[in-house]
Write an enzyme that holds these catalytic residues in place. Structure first.
Site, short mmCIF file in Angstrom:
data_model
loop_
_atom_site.label_atom_id
_atom_site.label_comp_id
_atom_site.label_asym_id
_atom_site.label_seq_id
_atom_site.Cartn_x
_atom_site.Cartn_y
_atom_site.Cartn_z
N ASP A 227 0.87 -1.18 0.00
CA ASP A 227 0.00 0.00 0.00
C ASP A 227 0.91 1.22 0.00
O ASP A 227 2.12 1.10 0.18
CB ASP A 227 -0.87 -0.02 1.28
CG ASP A 227 -1.78 1.19 1.43
OD1 ASP A 227 -2.35 1.63 0.43
OD2 ASP A 227 -1.90 1.71 2.56
N SER A 228 0.29 2.39 -0.14
CA SER A 228 1.06 3.63 -0.04
C SER A 228 1.48 3.91 1.40
O SER A 228 2.32 4.76 1.63
CB SER A 228 0.21 4.79 -0.56
OG SER A 228 -1.03 4.78 0.13
N CYS B 163 -4.41 -1.58 -1.82
CA CYS B 163 -4.65 -0.14 -1.96
C CYS B 163 -5.63 0.05 -3.12
O CYS B 163 -5.37 -0.40 -4.25
CB CYS B 163 -3.33 0.56 -2.28
SG CYS B 163 -3.51 2.32 -2.61
N GLU C 127 -3.00 8.70 8.94
CA GLU C 127 -1.55 8.45 9.00
C GLU C 127 -0.92 9.18 10.20
O GLU C 127 0.15 8.80 10.66
CB GLU C 127 -0.85 8.87 7.70
CG GLU C 127 -1.10 7.91 6.54
CD GLU C 127 -0.23 6.64 6.54
OE1 GLU C 127 0.92 6.69 6.99
OE2 GLU C 127 -0.74 5.59 6.08
N CYS D 104 -11.13 2.57 0.53
CA CYS D 104 -9.75 2.97 0.81
C CYS D 104 -9.34 2.13 2.01
O CYS D 104 -10.10 2.04 2.98
CB CYS D 104 -9.67 4.46 1.13
SG CYS D 104 -8.04 4.96 1.73
N HIS E 106 -7.41 2.56 4.32
CA HIS E 106 -7.24 3.25 5.61
C HIS E 106 -8.56 3.36 6.36
O HIS E 106 -8.58 3.49 7.58
CB HIS E 106 -6.71 4.68 5.39
CG HIS E 106 -5.26 4.75 5.07
ND1 HIS E 106 -4.73 4.33 3.88
CD2 HIS E 106 -4.20 5.19 5.81
CE1 HIS E 106 -3.42 4.52 3.88
NE2 HIS E 106 -3.07 5.04 5.05
N1 DGL Z 1 -4.90 3.21 1.24
C1 DGL Z 1 -5.04 3.77 -0.05
C2 DGL Z 1 -6.30 3.27 -0.74
O1 DGL Z 1 -6.80 2.21 -0.44
C3 DGL Z 1 -4.98 5.27 -0.17
C4 DGL Z 1 -3.94 6.01 0.58
C5 DGL Z 1 -3.33 7.15 -0.19
O2 DGL Z 1 -3.98 8.14 -0.54
O3 DGL Z 1 -2.14 7.02 -0.46
O4 DGL Z 1 -6.80 3.91 -1.63
#
Ligand code: DGL
Length: 269
Positions: A12-13, A75, A153, A185, A187
């Site tokens: 993931d990011s 992600c 984050e 997402c 997160h």
């Molecule tokens: N966790 C990422 C997702 O599922 C997004 C996080 C980011 O913006 O980098 O889209």
């Protein structure tokens, strides 16, 4: 030839993909996992498609240097931004996030589904496509929530700033009278209760992490690539920037003892 003992890579990011790793660990405890979070370059969700695709190519190249039998893109932003050719030419299969649309529509009475996500995922409109494919009567409402990832984050899951952002973003979905909302997402499962509380009890909140983990398991089973080990597998975690804050967050996301977090500079690949 891929080895059954090789690792399942999950990336993931940032730390969000750990919500997917958590499900994977639960259904496949005997697999070896490598988690990578590009914490030095997060958020991806507000970046251009070109940037997202090029950063991801670097991550794929890094994974090529490891013993990986499957890569799971934990992600949504990356999953729905990549073009089919971006996933070709690597020595391991690649699987992305499940849209969660089937589950959302299965639980919906009025066929109106909300999707909250990053700007890039909303731009892709893949959830609208997926909704129409499953049920042409379905109405899918997309809402970008750019403030959520930076707050999460930082370890902020509640409080006035998060609540204000949530009310601002969810207003359009409430107005659209959706009865299911997808957390598109990785997160967002960390703020599931907040989202559920605002949307009200008539709205089903769908976290596609579990379906994604099942997709990964199905793919490995279909290729006879599941690890047949009897003991729990090993877990490696790497971030492109390791800080005390993101170590603490990783612990909070995964809710299990963590290995020493490695540093990997994905931009070097
Ligand atoms: N966790 C990422 C997702 O599922 C997004 C996080 C980011 O913006 O980098 O889209």
């Amino acid at each position: 030839m891929l080895d059954k003992n090789a690792m399942i890579a999950v990336f993931d990011s940032g730390v969000g993909g750990l919500t997917v790793l958590k499900e994977l660990l639960e259904i496949m405890p005997n697999e070896n996992f490598l988690y990578f979070g590009d914490t030095a370059r997060i958020p991806y969700g507000s970046r251009t498609s070109e940037e997202i695709r090029s950063f991801t190519a670097q991550i794929f190249r890094f994974l090529t240097t490891q013993k990986v039998k499957l890569a799971v893109i934990a992600c949504n932003t990356i999953t729905f931004t990549l073009l089919p050719q971006d996933k070709e030419g690597y020595p391991y299969p690649i699987i992305g996030m499940n849209t969660g649309m089937k589950v959302a529509l299965a639980g919906s009475i009025n066929r109106r589904v909300g999707v909250i996500a990053t700007e890039a995922t909303v731009r892709s409109a893949k959830h609208v496509e997926s909704g129409k494919e499953i049920d042409p009567q379905a109405e899918v409402y997309l809402q970008a929530c750019p403030k959520f990832v930076p707050l999460i984050e930082q370890g902020i899951f509640s409080g006035p700033e998060m609540e204000e952002a949530a009310h601002e973003y969810l207003a359009s979905l409430q107005k659209a009278d959706v009865d299911a909302t997808i957390l598109a997402c990785t997160h967002y499962p960390m703020i599931k209760d907040l989202v559920g509380g605002i949307m009200g009890e008539k709205v089903t909140i769908v976290n596609p992490a579990y379906e994604t983990a099942l997709d990964a398991q199905r793919l490995l089973a279909g290729r006879d690539m599941l690890n047949s080990a009897k003991e729990p597998g090993k877990l490696r975690i790497a971030f492109s920037s390791v800080t005390d804050e993101n170590k603490k967050l990783a612990q909070h996301f995964l809710q299990r003892p963590l290995p020493e977090i490695e540093t990997v500079d994905a931009s070097a690949y």
